[in-house]
Scaffold this motif. Sequence first.
Motif, PDB file in Angstrom:
ATOM      1  N   TRP A  76       0.857  -1.382   0.062  1.00 41.07           N
ATOM      2  CA  TRP A  76      -0.032   0.201   0.139  1.00 41.07           C
ATOM      3  C   TRP A  76       0.813   1.204  -0.099  1.00 41.07           C
ATOM      4  O   TRP A  76       1.876   1.344   0.873  1.00 41.07           O
ATOM      5  CB  TRP A  76      -0.948  -0.106   1.129  1.00 41.07           C
ATOM      6  N   THR A  77       0.756   2.196  -0.816  1.00 35.08           N
ATOM      7  CA  THR A  77       1.331   3.351  -1.145  1.00 35.08           C
ATOM      8  C   THR A  77       0.306   4.565  -0.690  1.00 35.08           C
ATOM      9  O   THR A  77      -0.465   4.544  -1.939  1.00 35.08           O
ATOM     10  CB  THR A  77       2.200   3.563  -2.164  1.00 35.08           C
ATOM     11  N   PRO A  78       0.146   5.387   0.120  1.00 28.80           N
ATOM     12  CA  PRO A  78      -0.491   6.594   0.242  1.00 28.80           C
ATOM     13  C   PRO A  78      -0.416   7.451  -0.959  1.00 28.80           C
ATOM     14  O   PRO A  78       0.659   7.881  -1.022  1.00 28.80           O
ATOM     15  CB  PRO A  78      -0.304   7.013   1.747  1.00 28.80           C
ATOM     16  N   GLU A  79      -1.564   7.797  -1.528  1.00 29.69           N
ATOM     17  CA  GLU A  79      -1.361   8.785  -2.545  1.00 29.69           C
ATOM     18  C   GLU A  79      -0.888  10.003  -2.128  1.00 29.69           C
ATOM     19  O   GLU A  79      -0.074  10.792  -2.585  1.00 29.69           O
ATOM     20  CB  GLU A  79      -2.581   8.886  -3.285  1.00 29.69           C
ATOM     21  N   SER A  80      -1.515  10.580  -0.990  1.00 30.95           N
ATOM     22  CA  SER A  80      -1.470  11.905  -0.389  1.00 30.95           C
ATOM     23  C   SER A  80      -0.132  12.184   0.322  1.00 30.95           C
ATOM     24  O   SER A  80       0.331  13.349   0.401  1.00 30.95           O
ATOM     25  CB  SER A  80      -2.568  12.095   0.695  1.00 30.95           C
ATOM     26  N   ASN A  86       7.028   4.772   4.193  1.00 32.65           N
ATOM     27  CA  ASN A  86       8.405   4.221   4.844  1.00 32.65           C
ATOM     28  C   ASN A  86       8.390   4.387   6.317  1.00 32.65           C
ATOM     29  O   ASN A  86       9.230   4.059   7.139  1.00 32.65           O
ATOM     30  CB  ASN A  86       9.250   5.329   4.321  1.00 32.65           C
ATOM     31  N   ARG A  87       7.367   5.247   6.801  1.00 29.36           N
ATOM     32  CA  ARG A  87       7.255   5.417   8.075  1.00 29.36           C
ATOM     33  C   ARG A  87       6.427   4.511   9.208  1.00 29.36           C
ATOM     34  O   ARG A  87       6.324   4.772  10.198  1.00 29.36           O
ATOM     35  CB  ARG A  87       6.980   6.913   8.588  1.00 29.36           C
ATOM     36  N   LEU A  88       5.752   3.732   8.332  1.00 28.16           N
ATOM     37  CA  LEU A  88       4.653   2.682   9.044  1.00 28.16           C
ATOM     38  C   LEU A  88       5.498   1.784   9.978  1.00 28.16           C
ATOM     39  O   LEU A  88       6.326   1.162   9.832  1.00 28.16           O
ATOM     40  CB  LEU A  88       4.016   1.945   8.108  1.00 28.16           C
TER      41      LEU A  88
END
Length: 257
Positions: A76-80, A86-88
């Motif tokens: 999952w890559t947040p669009e916003s 990378n910080r999850l």
Amino acid sequence: PFPGMNPWIEGVWSDFHTILIGYIRDALCDELPDDLVARAEEHISLSSTSGESLRRKVDVAVIEGDPWRHGERPAWTPESDPDLANRLAKPILIEVDEVTHRWVEIRSASDQLITVIEVTSPSNKTLHGRADFERKVRDLLEAGVNVMEIDLIRIGEAAQNHRPGKWPNEPCQVIVNRAQRPGQTEVYPCPLRESLPAVRVPLRPHEPDAGLDLQKLVDQAYTRGRYWMLPYDKDPIPPLSDSDLKWARERLAEPAD
């Protein structure tokens, strides 16, 4: 083919339990005063390997995606905020057992809880589960709520192992605790070779009990669930004594009415 409970039904208890809860709710609604109502309730119990348990009513359902079916965390890559991926934080993974608990509540028009009816499941009859259930009964009685336990399964810890007094030596029984009589428990034994009893369901102190014909409801559940299709060529789980198994096999061999 049996006068009371079918010992093979414990093999499909979750399905049978769900059907029976609905029939109990419907039967009570026909018997209750106009200002009382019976409702079927449920919550999910999650027990971790540490022995801790959480109980929650279901408010939101999360549907799993295909990647999880293979044990993989979906990408999952947040669009916003691309940097968020990378910080999850990395979670600690704990194995849990998920059990759905269902019961029936009788409530007044003002939503006062009058009586709780529990149909016992195997999770209630583990050593830990039985202790939790006994605490729940005490809490409900102290709050002025009647409690009925319908225990129709042979597996696990019986109630008499956790309560003082002389109890019938039967693994299956119906137990009624009235909030107005804290020092007294009503017990209906349910022997394997006998029909299930019609029992009294306590309501408010000023009104007569409601009646519940357990055998009629179990027979309805047996028919609607098509439990004549169970694997009767195998022994039931938990196993019966030699004499009870011989009796059960003789019942199965009798021609149908």
